[in-house]
Scaffold this motif. Sequence first.
Motif, PDB file in Angstrom:
ATOM      1  N   LEU A  11      55.506  -6.344  13.129  1.00  0.00           N
ATOM      2  CA  LEU A  11      56.439  -7.467  13.118  1.00  0.00           C
ATOM      3  C   LEU A  11      57.663  -7.084  12.295  1.00  0.00           C
ATOM      4  O   LEU A  11      57.523  -6.595  11.168  1.00  0.00           O
ATOM      5  CB  LEU A  11      55.757  -8.697  12.525  1.00  0.00           C
ATOM      6  N   VAL A  12      58.840  -7.323  12.858  1.00  0.00           N
ATOM      7  CA  VAL A  12      60.077  -6.984  12.164  1.00  0.00           C
ATOM      8  C   VAL A  12      61.117  -8.045  12.478  1.00  0.00           C
ATOM      9  O   VAL A  12      61.078  -8.673  13.545  1.00  0.00           O
ATOM     10  CB  VAL A  12      60.565  -5.575  12.585  1.00  0.00           C
ATOM     11  N   GLN A  13      62.032  -8.255  11.564  1.00  0.00           N
ATOM     12  CA  GLN A  13      63.119  -9.203  11.803  1.00  0.00           C
ATOM     13  C   GLN A  13      64.197  -8.573  12.678  1.00  0.00           C
ATOM     14  O   GLN A  13      64.349  -7.336  12.712  1.00  0.00           O
ATOM     15  CB  GLN A  13      63.724  -9.642  10.475  1.00  0.00           C
ATOM     16  N   ALA A  14      64.921  -9.412  13.366  1.00  0.00           N
ATOM     17  CA  ALA A  14      66.035  -8.941  14.185  1.00  0.00           C
ATOM     18  C   ALA A  14      66.986  -8.115  13.332  1.00  0.00           C
ATOM     19  O   ALA A  14      67.282  -8.465  12.183  1.00  0.00           O
ATOM     20  CB  ALA A  14      66.765 -10.126  14.812  1.00  0.00           C
ATOM     21  N   GLY A  15      67.428  -6.993  13.902  1.00  0.00           N
ATOM     22  CA  GLY A  15      68.287  -6.079  13.174  1.00  0.00           C
ATOM     23  C   GLY A  15      67.537  -4.972  12.452  1.00  0.00           C
ATOM     24  O   GLY A  15      68.156  -4.018  11.974  1.00  0.00           O
ATOM     25  N   GLY A  16      66.226  -5.121  12.373  1.00  0.00           N
ATOM     26  CA  GLY A  16      65.417  -4.138  11.681  1.00  0.00           C
ATOM     27  C   GLY A  16      65.075  -2.943  12.544  1.00  0.00           C
ATOM     28  O   GLY A  16      65.539  -2.808  13.681  1.00  0.00           O
ATOM     29  N   SER A  17      64.226  -2.064  11.988  1.00  0.00           N
ATOM     30  CA  SER A  17      63.862  -0.818  12.654  1.00  0.00           C
ATOM     31  C   SER A  17      62.355  -0.621  12.628  1.00  0.00           C
ATOM     32  O   SER A  17      61.667  -1.110  11.720  1.00  0.00           O
ATOM     33  CB  SER A  17      64.523   0.373  11.959  1.00  0.00           C
ATOM     34  N   LEU A  18      61.871   0.084  13.615  1.00  0.00           N
ATOM     35  CA  LEU A  18      60.479   0.530  13.682  1.00  0.00           C
ATOM     36  C   LEU A  18      60.443   1.912  14.302  1.00  0.00           C
ATOM     37  O   LEU A  18      61.310   2.259  15.116  1.00  0.00           O
ATOM     38  CB  LEU A  18      59.627  -0.419  14.529  1.00  0.00           C
ATOM     39  N   PRO A  87      65.143  -9.826  19.427  1.00  0.00           N
ATOM     40  CA  PRO A  87      63.949 -10.561  19.862  1.00  0.00           C
ATOM     41  C   PRO A  87      63.514 -10.188  21.274  1.00  0.00           C
ATOM     42  O   PRO A  87      62.308 -10.179  21.568  1.00  0.00           O
ATOM     43  CB  PRO A  87      64.404 -12.025  19.782  1.00  0.00           C
ATOM     44  N   GLU A  88      64.449  -9.854  22.136  1.00  0.00           N
ATOM     45  CA  GLU A  88      64.087  -9.474  23.503  1.00  0.00           C
ATOM     46  C   GLU A  88      63.412  -8.112  23.600  1.00  0.00           C
ATOM     47  O   GLU A  88      62.938  -7.734  24.681  1.00  0.00           O
ATOM     48  CB  GLU A  88      65.313  -9.511  24.427  1.00  0.00           C
ATOM     49  N   ASP A  89      63.348  -7.382  22.497  1.00  0.00           N
ATOM     50  CA  ASP A  89      62.581  -6.137  22.472  1.00  0.00           C
ATOM     51  C   ASP A  89      61.095  -6.390  22.237  1.00  0.00           C
ATOM     52  O   ASP A  89      60.290  -5.451  22.284  1.00  0.00           O
ATOM     53  CB  ASP A  89      63.105  -5.206  21.360  1.00  0.00           C
ATOM     54  N   THR A  90      60.736  -7.632  21.975  1.00  0.00           N
ATOM     55  CA  THR A  90      59.333  -7.978  21.770  1.00  0.00           C
ATOM     56  C   THR A  90      58.525  -7.637  23.017  1.00  0.00           C
ATOM     57  O   THR A  90      58.847  -8.075  24.122  1.00  0.00           O
ATOM     58  CB  THR A  90      59.186  -9.474  21.444  1.00  0.00           C
ATOM     59  N   ALA A  91      57.481  -6.830  22.834  1.00  0.00           N
ATOM     60  CA  ALA A  91      56.680  -6.361  23.971  1.00  0.00           C
ATOM     61  C   ALA A  91      55.526  -5.520  23.450  1.00  0.00           C
ATOM     62  O   ALA A  91      55.491  -5.146  22.269  1.00  0.00           O
ATOM     63  CB  ALA A  91      57.520  -5.515  24.921  1.00  0.00           C
ATOM     64  N   VAL A  92      54.604  -5.233  24.341  1.00  0.00           N
ATOM     65  CA  VAL A  92      53.621  -4.188  24.084  1.00  0.00           C
ATOM     66  C   VAL A  92      54.237  -2.875  24.572  1.00  0.00           C
ATOM     67  O   VAL A  92      54.680  -2.787  25.719  1.00  0.00           O
ATOM     68  CB  VAL A  92      52.287  -4.459  24.799  1.00  0.00           C
ATOM     69  N   GLN A 109      46.853   2.884  24.872  1.00  0.00           N
ATOM     70  CA  GLN A 109      46.323   1.528  24.885  1.00  0.00           C
ATOM     71  C   GLN A 109      47.391   0.489  24.558  1.00  0.00           C
ATOM     72  O   GLN A 109      47.180  -0.701  24.782  1.00  0.00           O
ATOM     73  CB  GLN A 109      45.162   1.400  23.880  1.00  0.00           C
ATOM     74  N   GLY A 110      48.527   0.933  24.070  1.00  0.00           N
ATOM     75  CA  GLY A 110      49.633   0.039  23.759  1.00  0.00           C
ATOM     76  C   GLY A 110      49.659  -0.379  22.299  1.00  0.00           C
ATOM     77  O   GLY A 110      48.625  -0.448  21.637  1.00  0.00           O
ATOM     78  N   THR A 111      50.861  -0.649  21.813  1.00  0.00           N
ATOM     79  CA  THR A 111      51.039  -1.150  20.461  1.00  0.00           C
ATOM     80  C   THR A 111      52.052  -2.295  20.504  1.00  0.00           C
ATOM     81  O   THR A 111      53.082  -2.196  21.171  1.00  0.00           O
ATOM     82  CB  THR A 111      51.496  -0.035  19.491  1.00  0.00           C
ATOM     83  N   GLN A 112      51.730  -3.378  19.813  1.00  0.00           N
ATOM     84  CA  GLN A 112      52.556  -4.575  19.871  1.00  0.00           C
ATOM     85  C   GLN A 112      53.756  -4.448  18.938  1.00  0.00           C
ATOM     86  O   GLN A 112      53.604  -4.090  17.764  1.00  0.00           O
ATOM     87  CB  GLN A 112      51.738  -5.807  19.471  1.00  0.00           C
ATOM     88  N   VAL A 113      54.925  -4.770  19.475  1.00  0.00           N
ATOM     89  CA  VAL A 113      56.141  -4.879  18.682  1.00  0.00           C
ATOM     90  C   VAL A 113      56.651  -6.309  18.817  1.00  0.00           C
ATOM     91  O   VAL A 113      56.875  -6.790  19.939  1.00  0.00           O
ATOM     92  CB  VAL A 113      57.219  -3.888  19.153  1.00  0.00           C
ATOM     93  N   THR A 114      56.820  -6.985  17.694  1.00  0.00           N
ATOM     94  CA  THR A 114      57.316  -8.353  17.698  1.00  0.00           C
ATOM     95  C   THR A 114      58.559  -8.425  16.819  1.00  0.00           C
ATOM     96  O   THR A 114      58.515  -8.034  15.649  1.00  0.00           O
ATOM     97  CB  THR A 114      56.261  -9.338  17.176  1.00  0.00           C
ATOM     98  N   VAL A 115      59.649  -8.907  17.399  1.00  0.00           N
ATOM     99  CA  VAL A 115      60.908  -9.019  16.675  1.00  0.00           C
ATOM    100  C   VAL A 115      61.234 -10.501  16.523  1.00  0.00           C
ATOM    101  O   VAL A 115      61.405 -11.212  17.513  1.00  0.00           O
ATOM    102  CB  VAL A 115      62.052  -8.303  17.411  1.00  0.00           C
ATOM    103  N   SER A 116      61.302 -10.950  15.295  1.00  0.00           N
ATOM    104  CA  SER A 116      61.580 -12.363  15.022  1.00  0.00           C
ATOM    105  C   SER A 116      63.076 -12.579  14.825  1.00  0.00           C
ATOM    106  O   SER A 116      63.789 -11.709  14.325  1.00  0.00           O
ATOM    107  CB  SER A 116      60.813 -12.820  13.790  1.00  0.00           C
ATOM    108  N   SER A 117      63.521 -13.764  15.231  1.00  0.00           N
ATOM    109  CA  SER A 117      64.967 -14.063  15.127  1.00  0.00           C
ATOM    110  C   SER A 117      65.296 -14.687  13.783  1.00  0.00           C
ATOM    111  O   SER A 117      64.434 -15.029  13.000  1.00  0.00           O
ATOM    112  CB  SER A 117      65.371 -15.008  16.255  1.00  0.00           C
TER     113      SER A 117
END
Length: 117
Positions: A11-18, A87-92, A109-117
């Motif tokens: 989980l990361v805030q908008a504008g952040g990096s992973l 936020p639109e980058d939120t996906a597996v 198997q996939g890894t979840q990325v969640t971007v909060s606004s």
Amino acid sequence: QVQLVESGGGLVQAGGSLRLSCAASGSIRSINTMGWYRQGPGKQRELVATITNGGTTNYADSAKGRFTISRDNAKNTVYLQMNSLKPEDTAVYYCNALRAWDEYAYWGQGTQVTVSS
């Protein structure tokens, strides 16, 4: 057979990096192109970026300028550096590897990325 194991989602805030990692094992020498795909809620799986053994890269328009794919052939690992996340980058996010002679696709198997606004 090739096994792919992804890591680095979260989980990361908008504008952040992973930074996502995908470690490959098994019949590695059979693989040419590796890449990342993603599937958002209610959406079809889509290409994010790919990279060949020789380092040639390809990006979806949505990833250009923000994401960077790289590959360490010595470690059999492919990375996806994601900056300026939206936020639109939120996906597996799924790692993909193509067998050289017939382009048979292996998937992680996939890894979840969640971007909060």
